[in-house]
Scaffold this motif. Structure first.
Motif, PDB file in Angstrom:
ATOM      1  N   PRO A   1       0.832  -1.209   0.000  1.00  0.00           N
ATOM      2  CA  PRO A   1       0.000   0.000   0.000  1.00  0.00           C
ATOM      3  C   PRO A   1       0.867   1.261   0.000  1.00  0.00           C
ATOM      4  N   ALA A   2       0.308   2.328  -0.508  1.00  0.00           N
ATOM      5  CA  ALA A   2       1.040   3.590  -0.573  1.00  0.00           C
ATOM      6  C   ALA A   2       1.286   4.116   0.835  1.00  0.00           C
ATOM      7  N   PRO A   3       2.399   4.799   1.039  1.00  0.00           N
ATOM      8  CA  PRO A   3       2.670   5.319   2.378  1.00  0.00           C
ATOM      9  C   PRO A   3       1.673   6.411   2.755  1.00  0.00           C
ATOM     10  N   VAL A   4       1.421   6.514   4.036  1.00  0.00           N
ATOM     11  CA  VAL A   4       0.470   7.496   4.542  1.00  0.00           C
ATOM     12  C   VAL A   4       1.128   8.872   4.492  1.00  0.00           C
ATOM     13  N   PRO A   5       0.424   9.886   3.992  1.00  0.00           N
ATOM     14  CA  PRO A   5       1.033  11.216   3.939  1.00  0.00           C
ATOM     15  C   PRO A   5       1.254  11.786   5.339  1.00  0.00           C
TER      16      PRO A   5
END
Length: 85
Positions: free
Chosen positions: A42-46
Motif C-alpha cells: 500500500p502507498a505510504p500514509v502522507p
C-alpha cells in the motif's frame, strides 16, 4: 480405580491430539499464499500537516488559563472573608 485412570489418560491424549490438529489446521489456513503475483504494497500514509487551527486552539487555552488565574488572584482582594495574602 486403575481402569478409570487409564480411561482418563486416554481421553487426555485424544484431546491433546485434537488440539494439535486444530491448531495446525488453523495456522495453515492463515498462512499467506505463495503467489508470484503478490499484491503491491500500500502507498505510504502522507505526513499530517497543521492548518493552524490546533495552534489557535492552544493559544486560546493558554489565554483562558491566564484569565482564570487572574480572576482568582483579583477576587480575594475584593472579599473580606478570604485571607490569601
Amino acid at each position: 480405580m486403575a481402569a478409570c485412570f487409564a480411561f482418563s489418560k486416554a481421553i487426555f491424549r485424544l484431546l491433546a491430539v485434537l488440539a494439535v490438529l486444530f491448531l495446525a489446521s488453523a495456522s495453515a489456513s492463515r498462512a499467506p499464499a505463495a503467489s508470484p503475483l503478490a499484491a503491491p504494497a500500500p502507498a505510504p500514509v502522507p505526513v499530517p500537516t497543521s492548518d493552524g487551527t490546533s495552534i489557535d486552539q492552544g493559544i486560546a487555552y493558554v489565554l483562558m488559563l491566564v484569565a482564570l488565574v487572574l480572576t482568582y488572584l483579583i477576587h480575594p482582594l475584593d472579599a473580606s472573608s478570604y485571607n490569601f495574602f
